[in-house]
Design a protein around this motif. Structure first.
Motif, PDB file in Angstrom:
ATOM      1  N   LEU A 287      -2.252  -0.404  -7.623  1.00  0.00           N
ATOM      2  CA  LEU A 287      -1.304   0.045  -8.631  1.00  0.00           C
ATOM      3  C   LEU A 287      -1.964   1.042  -9.583  1.00  0.00           C
ATOM      4  CD1 LEU A 287       1.666  -0.542  -9.167  1.00  0.00           C
ATOM      5  CD2 LEU A 287       0.940  -2.091 -10.969  1.00  0.00           C
ATOM      6  N   LEU A 288      -1.437   2.254  -9.626  1.00  0.00           N
ATOM      7  CA  LEU A 288      -1.997   3.329 -10.451  1.00  0.00           C
ATOM      8  C   LEU A 288      -1.379   3.363 -11.840  1.00  0.00           C
ATOM      9  CD1 LEU A 288      -1.998   6.054  -7.660  1.00  0.00           C
ATOM     10  CD2 LEU A 288      -3.915   4.609  -8.395  1.00  0.00           C
ATOM     11  N   SER A 289      -0.086   3.006 -11.938  1.00  0.00           N
ATOM     12  CA  SER A 289       0.572   2.936 -13.252  1.00  0.00           C
ATOM     13  C   SER A 289       1.781   2.021 -13.158  1.00  0.00           C
ATOM     14  CB  SER A 289       0.996   4.330 -13.726  1.00  0.00           C
ATOM     15  OG  SER A 289       1.971   4.877 -12.881  1.00  0.00           O
ATOM     16  N   GLY A 290       2.116   1.395 -14.290  1.00  0.00           N
ATOM     17  CA  GLY A 290       3.265   0.508 -14.345  1.00  0.00           C
ATOM     18  C   GLY A 290       2.946  -0.893 -13.869  1.00  0.00           C
ATOM     19  N   SER A 291       3.974  -1.602 -13.407  1.00  0.00           N
ATOM     20  CA  SER A 291       3.843  -2.972 -12.909  1.00  0.00           C
ATOM     21  C   SER A 291       4.726  -3.134 -11.683  1.00  0.00           C
ATOM     22  CB  SER A 291       4.291  -3.985 -13.972  1.00  0.00           C
ATOM     23  OG  SER A 291       3.460  -3.931 -15.094  1.00  0.00           O
TER      24      SER A 291
ATOM     25  N   PRO B 192       9.888  -4.641 -11.908  1.00  0.00           N
ATOM     26  CA  PRO B 192      10.646  -5.406 -12.900  1.00  0.00           C
ATOM     27  C   PRO B 192      10.724  -4.727 -14.272  1.00  0.00           C
ATOM     28  CG  PRO B 192       8.435  -6.308 -12.708  1.00  0.00           C
ATOM     29  CD  PRO B 192       8.543  -5.177 -11.706  1.00  0.00           C
ATOM     30  N   THR B 193      10.167  -3.538 -14.391  1.00  0.00           N
ATOM     31  CA  THR B 193      10.077  -2.884 -15.696  1.00  0.00           C
ATOM     32  C   THR B 193      11.137  -1.790 -15.864  1.00  0.00           C
ATOM     33  OG1 THR B 193       8.568  -1.099 -15.043  1.00  0.00           O
ATOM     34  CG2 THR B 193       7.567  -3.241 -15.559  1.00  0.00           C
ATOM     35  N   SER B 194      11.128  -1.161 -17.023  1.00  0.00           N
ATOM     36  CA  SER B 194      12.064  -0.069 -17.312  1.00  0.00           C
ATOM     37  C   SER B 194      11.404   1.298 -17.136  1.00  0.00           C
ATOM     38  CB  SER B 194      12.593  -0.214 -18.746  1.00  0.00           C
ATOM     39  OG  SER B 194      11.517  -0.195 -19.666  1.00  0.00           O
ATOM     40  N   ARG B 195      10.220   1.310 -16.519  1.00  0.00           N
ATOM     41  CA  ARG B 195       9.505   2.570 -16.262  1.00  0.00           C
ATOM     42  C   ARG B 195       9.129   2.678 -14.796  1.00  0.00           C
ATOM     43  NH1 ARG B 195       4.944   2.899 -20.862  1.00  0.00           N
ATOM     44  NH2 ARG B 195       5.278   5.120 -20.615  1.00  0.00           N
ATOM     45  N   THR B 196       9.016   3.911 -14.319  1.00  0.00           N
ATOM     46  CA  THR B 196       8.598   4.142 -12.935  1.00  0.00           C
ATOM     47  C   THR B 196       7.173   3.645 -12.730  1.00  0.00           C
ATOM     48  OG1 THR B 196      10.051   6.050 -12.699  1.00  0.00           O
ATOM     49  CG2 THR B 196       8.174   5.932 -11.189  1.00  0.00           C
ATOM     50  N   SER B 197       6.952   2.958 -11.627  1.00  0.00           N
ATOM     51  CA  SER B 197       5.601   2.521 -11.258  1.00  0.00           C
ATOM     52  C   SER B 197       5.097   3.415 -10.142  1.00  0.00           C
ATOM     53  CB  SER B 197       5.611   1.064 -10.799  1.00  0.00           C
ATOM     54  OG  SER B 197       5.932   0.210 -11.873  1.00  0.00           O
ATOM     55  N   ARG B 198       3.794   3.598 -10.097  1.00  0.00           N
ATOM     56  CA  ARG B 198       3.185   4.453  -9.079  1.00  0.00           C
ATOM     57  C   ARG B 198       2.016   3.702  -8.460  1.00  0.00           C
ATOM     58  NH1 ARG B 198      -0.316   7.937 -10.673  1.00  0.00           N
ATOM     59  NH2 ARG B 198      -1.176   9.281  -9.143  1.00  0.00           N
TER      60      ARG B 198
ATOM     61  N   LEU C  88      -2.796   6.751   4.313  1.00  0.00           N
ATOM     62  CA  LEU C  88      -2.819   6.699   2.854  1.00  0.00           C
ATOM     63  C   LEU C  88      -1.503   7.280   2.340  1.00  0.00           C
ATOM     64  CD1 LEU C  88      -4.293   6.249   0.143  1.00  0.00           C
ATOM     65  CD2 LEU C  88      -5.317   8.513   0.437  1.00  0.00           C
ATOM     66  N   VAL C  89      -0.804   6.507   1.510  1.00  0.00           N
ATOM     67  CA  VAL C  89       0.522   6.884   1.026  1.00  0.00           C
ATOM     68  C   VAL C  89       0.574   6.683  -0.484  1.00  0.00           C
ATOM     69  CG1 VAL C  89       2.980   6.314   1.184  1.00  0.00           C
ATOM     70  CG2 VAL C  89       1.554   6.178   3.226  1.00  0.00           C
ATOM     71  N   GLU C  90       1.290   7.577  -1.174  1.00  0.00           N
ATOM     72  CA  GLU C  90       1.542   7.430  -2.611  1.00  0.00           C
ATOM     73  C   GLU C  90       3.022   7.113  -2.790  1.00  0.00           C
ATOM     74  OE1 GLU C  90       1.375  10.052  -6.725  1.00  0.00           O
ATOM     75  OE2 GLU C  90       1.577  11.070  -4.806  1.00  0.00           O
ATOM     76  N   ILE C  91       3.319   6.095  -3.592  1.00  0.00           N
ATOM     77  CA  ILE C  91       4.699   5.675  -3.832  1.00  0.00           C
ATOM     78  C   ILE C  91       5.015   5.776  -5.313  1.00  0.00           C
ATOM     79  CG2 ILE C  91       6.361   3.769  -3.673  1.00  0.00           C
ATOM     80  CD1 ILE C  91       5.420   4.519  -0.908  1.00  0.00           C
ATOM     81  N   SER C  92       6.182   6.337  -5.629  1.00  0.00           N
ATOM     82  CA  SER C  92       6.754   6.277  -6.976  1.00  0.00           C
ATOM     83  C   SER C  92       7.978   5.379  -6.871  1.00  0.00           C
ATOM     84  CB  SER C  92       7.168   7.663  -7.461  1.00  0.00           C
ATOM     85  OG  SER C  92       6.037   8.466  -7.649  1.00  0.00           O
ATOM     86  N   PHE C  93       7.960   4.281  -7.615  1.00  0.00           N
ATOM     87  CA  PHE C  93       8.991   3.247  -7.480  1.00  0.00           C
ATOM     88  C   PHE C  93       9.800   3.170  -8.763  1.00  0.00           C
ATOM     89  CE2 PHE C  93      10.783  -0.725  -6.071  1.00  0.00           C
ATOM     90  CZ  PHE C  93      10.600  -0.714  -4.704  1.00  0.00           C
TER      91      PHE C  93
END
Length: 195
Positions: free
Chosen positions: A142-146, A177-183, A114-119
């Motif tokens: 996907l926990l947040s973002g796109s 593809p967004t302007s915010r960090t995805s998690r 199990l891994v958590e990624i902030s992209f």
């Protein structure tokens, strides 16, 4: 394990141990992976900050999943505090990978990770190394973002709450593809092991 030096030491030890166990010289691993002998030597001495793509090539040449190069062999037991969870940052894309659970004896179960990624916004990482012998099944939640995840040439757009399950046996590209960090959370499973 949040410091870069500790993570580089883990990567160095794992690459060296796996190369030695496979009976490969630096030159042989270089030829198999397409990574130069000098770059592998720097990685094994923890004097280099290898990218995810370079580590993926080394993992394929060693016959192991990429995660095997990023995590210590020993587990942490049933309770693992956030500060104990290994964190690695890809120097090319800036994506941040936290191992929440992995290995054989840490409570996640054999063969499950199990891994958590902030992209970061606009970042892309493409894993192109073909390695059918290290086939993994993976679920991305996907926990947040796109995110746009392309598996074998087919793009999947994920939004908060979406999940994508796929076999990791061909090219996979991750793109924010967004302007915010995805998690997102990733659960990886090796076939032949129970979930």
């Amino acid at each position: 394990m949040d410091t870069g030096q500790e993570v580089h030491a883990v990567i160095a030890g794992r690459v060296r141990a796996l190369r030695t166990a496979a009976g490969l010289s630096l030159d042989q691993l270089g030829r198999r992976s397409g990574v130069s002998r000098s770059a592998i030597s720097l990685i094994e001495r923890a004097e280099s900050s290898p990218t995810a793509v370079v580590l993926d090539k080394l993992a394929a040449a060693l016959g192991v999943p990429l995660t095997a190069l990023l995590e210590p062999v020993e587990g942490t037991g049933p309770l693992c505090r956030r500060a104990q969870q290994p964190v690695w940052v890809d120097p090319a894309s800036g994506y941040r990978r936290r191992t929440v659970a992995g290995g054989e004896d840490d409570g996640a179960g054999p063969g499950v990770r199990l891994v958590e990624i902030s992209f970061p916004p606009g970042a892309t990482v493409a894993f192109d190394t073909p390695a059918p012998d290290r086939r993994l099944e993976q679920v991305v939640w996907l926990l947040s973002g796109s995110m746009a995840i392309t598996v074998d040439g087919v793009e999947h757009r994920l939004h908060r709450g979406d999940r994508l399950r796929f076999a990791v046996d061909g090219p996979v590209t991750f793109h924010n593809p967004t302007s915010r960090t995805s998690r997102y959370a990733v659960v990886q499973h090796r076939p032949g092991r129970s979930w």
